[in-house]
Design a protein around this motif. Sequence first.
Motif, PDB file in Angstrom:
ATOM      1  N   ARG A 116       0.822  -1.216   0.000  1.00 30.16           N
ATOM      2  CA  ARG A 116       0.000   0.000   0.000  1.00 30.16           C
ATOM      3  C   ARG A 116       0.855   1.265   0.000  1.00 30.16           C
ATOM      4  O   ARG A 116       0.319   2.370   0.037  1.00 30.16           O
ATOM      5  CB  ARG A 116      -0.920   0.008   1.222  1.00 30.16           C
ATOM      6  N   GLY A 117       2.167   1.118  -0.019  1.00 29.89           N
ATOM      7  CA  GLY A 117       3.014   2.294  -0.139  1.00 29.89           C
ATOM      8  C   GLY A 117       3.656   2.741   1.159  1.00 29.89           C
ATOM      9  O   GLY A 117       4.266   3.814   1.206  1.00 29.89           O
TER      10      GLY A 117
ATOM     11  N   THR B 227       1.056  17.312  10.348  1.00 29.44           N
ATOM     12  CA  THR B 227       2.472  17.348   9.973  1.00 29.44           C
ATOM     13  C   THR B 227       2.636  16.614   8.652  1.00 29.44           C
ATOM     14  O   THR B 227       2.190  15.462   8.520  1.00 29.44           O
ATOM     15  CB  THR B 227       3.353  16.687  11.044  1.00 29.44           C
ATOM     16  N   LEU B 228       3.251  17.257   7.677  1.00 25.41           N
ATOM     17  CA  LEU B 228       3.422  16.660   6.350  1.00 25.41           C
ATOM     18  C   LEU B 228       4.668  15.787   6.283  1.00 25.41           C
ATOM     19  O   LEU B 228       5.633  15.985   7.028  1.00 25.41           O
ATOM     20  CB  LEU B 228       3.544  17.761   5.291  1.00 25.41           C
ATOM     21  N   ARG B 229       4.649  14.852   5.350  1.00 24.17           N
ATOM     22  CA  ARG B 229       5.843  14.065   5.059  1.00 24.17           C
ATOM     23  C   ARG B 229       6.933  14.980   4.491  1.00 24.17           C
ATOM     24  O   ARG B 229       6.636  15.929   3.773  1.00 24.17           O
ATOM     25  CB  ARG B 229       5.535  12.992   4.016  1.00 24.17           C
TER      26      ARG B 229
ATOM     27  N   PHE C  26      -5.279   7.864   3.611  1.00 25.89           N
ATOM     28  CA  PHE C  26      -5.746   6.830   2.689  1.00 25.89           C
ATOM     29  C   PHE C  26      -6.529   5.795   3.483  1.00 25.89           C
ATOM     30  O   PHE C  26      -6.106   5.401   4.574  1.00 25.89           O
ATOM     31  CB  PHE C  26      -4.554   6.174   1.991  1.00 25.89           C
ATOM     32  N   LEU C  27      -7.649   5.354   2.935  1.00 28.10           N
ATOM     33  CA  LEU C  27      -8.447   4.319   3.586  1.00 28.10           C
ATOM     34  C   LEU C  27      -8.004   2.943   3.118  1.00 28.10           C
ATOM     35  O   LEU C  27      -8.027   2.644   1.929  1.00 28.10           O
ATOM     36  CB  LEU C  27      -9.931   4.507   3.281  1.00 28.10           C
ATOM     37  N   GLU C  28      -7.621   2.126   4.077  1.00 22.59           N
ATOM     38  CA  GLU C  28      -7.195   0.770   3.787  1.00 22.59           C
ATOM     39  C   GLU C  28      -8.394  -0.163   3.679  1.00 22.59           C
ATOM     40  O   GLU C  28      -9.516   0.173   4.085  1.00 22.59           O
ATOM     41  CB  GLU C  28      -6.284   0.256   4.909  1.00 22.59           C
TER      42      GLU C  28
ATOM     43  N   MET D  66      -1.792   7.136   7.013  1.00 25.86           N
ATOM     44  CA  MET D  66      -1.295   8.440   6.602  1.00 25.86           C
ATOM     45  C   MET D  66      -0.726   8.349   5.184  1.00 25.86           C
ATOM     46  O   MET D  66      -0.059   7.379   4.835  1.00 25.86           O
ATOM     47  CB  MET D  66      -0.214   8.943   7.553  1.00 25.86           C
ATOM     48  N   GLU D  67      -0.982   9.362   4.373  1.00 25.22           N
ATOM     49  CA  GLU D  67      -0.400   9.388   3.025  1.00 25.22           C
ATOM     50  C   GLU D  67       0.507  10.617   2.930  1.00 25.22           C
ATOM     51  O   GLU D  67       1.661  10.556   3.332  1.00 25.22           O
ATOM     52  CB  GLU D  67      -1.481   9.375   1.947  1.00 25.22           C
TER      53      GLU D  67
END
Length: 537
Positions: free
Chosen positions: A23-24, A127-129, A101-103, A110-111
């Motif tokens: 899923r990334g 907080t962003l990546r 993101f919904l699993e 979190m995306e």
Amino acid sequence: MSHDTVTNWTGRDDAMVEHAIRRGATRRDLLRLLMASGIGLAAGGTIIGRATRAFAETPKSGGSITAAGWSASTADTLDPAKGSLSTDYVRACAFYNRLTFLEEGGDVRMELADKLETQDAKTWTLTLRPDVTFHDGKTLTTDDVIYSLQRHKDPAVGSKVNAMAKQMESFKKVDDKVMEIVLSAPNADLPIILALHHFMIIADGTTDFSTANGTGAFKCEVFEPGVRSVGVKNENYWKDQLPYLDSFEFIAISDEPARINALLSGDIALAAAINPRSMRRLDGVDGVSLSQTTSGNYTDLNVRLDMDPGDKAGFVEGMKYLINREVIKRSILRDLAVVANDQPISPNDKYYNKELPAKEYDPDKAKSLFEKAGVLGQTIPIITSDAPNSAVDMATVVQQAGQEIGMPFDVQRVPSDGYWSNYWLKAPIHFGNINPRPTPDILFSLLYASDAPWNESHYKSEKFDKMLVEARGSLDEAKRKAIYDEMQVMVSEEAGTIIPVWISNVDALSSKLKGMRANPLGGMMGYAFAEYVWLDD
């Protein structure tokens, strides 16, 4: 932690870690997940290494596919705020990213957001990546997030989620990676809301949507509204190893037999949304597989409580006992459905009330209730159409059951064109069709609150409205579950919406196309398939 405990945990959850990688999830995400479960750094690294190797054995990079949905229009758009058709959602998922993101199963991952935290469900810190870039090379900052979310509130934009976005009262930038979102009232579902397709993040100041400049897995190479879209692999994508495909083309074939023919001939690798009546053509066909998702889509029979005959005591209850749910599931939908209990929360949702039974088919009880309502023997119209999925067949089942107890129903089949504007929500007895929504709050607010815009049966309950607000603002999961359980009972027993089954979405695909998973946002992996599938020769 004992050695045995570690062994048992890793043996049970290697598959879970591998699933997260697919899923990334980054290595940082996985370590955080493992450490939160009590796994030490060294053991966690071993688990990740093992799962990564298992993962690498299956997916393959390279290749291109063409996939076909069922809807397209010259009004197709690359503006996520305005998306309304399957083609819009597929493009949005490929070219952009969401904050969350919904699993499968409805869990939030979190995306673009690295963290989303709150103490009171009203003020949220985001907080962003780090090191995420747009296709044009611009680095993602909180300015982009604030712009993306703020524009939903502007009536001139025409956002499909304007009503939902209005609860985001203010945005405050702390720095380039940290910001605050303050809601007008507490809502514990904000992380899920931000996972909806419309809340994709675009670059600050974007007004031109003739192409897409996102952070997503694919770059937009071709966009011809109502015709086709082509995405090419984003070589600088921030998720390791994704996407697998070099490119993909997405088109729409509205005629289902033609869509199936295109799959069988090899012209497309994915034919979305196959009707159960067409399944016979695909049974036993070599080189074709099916992806089934039961995520909460349903066709319901709506009896307005403020109109005759729905305003007569006993009539709605009689209709609920006259619905033969097993026949609808087995004969109409070929078992591609799950029996439902007259409320909209599906069994895949963690808030589903497992203790609430579906009403059994009981024509004698229905007859007694119709007598109580004073309508037995009267001819009562039911409006149906091909517009809601399988509504014509369902109306026929009701009509036949009515004939057996002396309750004549006049099934009036009207054209699909204009059905939603002329009959839905308006006729005394009519059918509707509701697509999956990811939270009970969204479903209840949309369909059952006293001021709900799609209140199909005109159900009104002051107690229900108060419970809705209470559950929305609570961070206590046990409390929310108890409230939603009771609300499902209220809808099932008191509202005039009869939901006989949850309908499975079936996508037909080439057996060479791998990696498809179920998703709570609908078929085609919640429309996000392009990022995650691969070709296996």
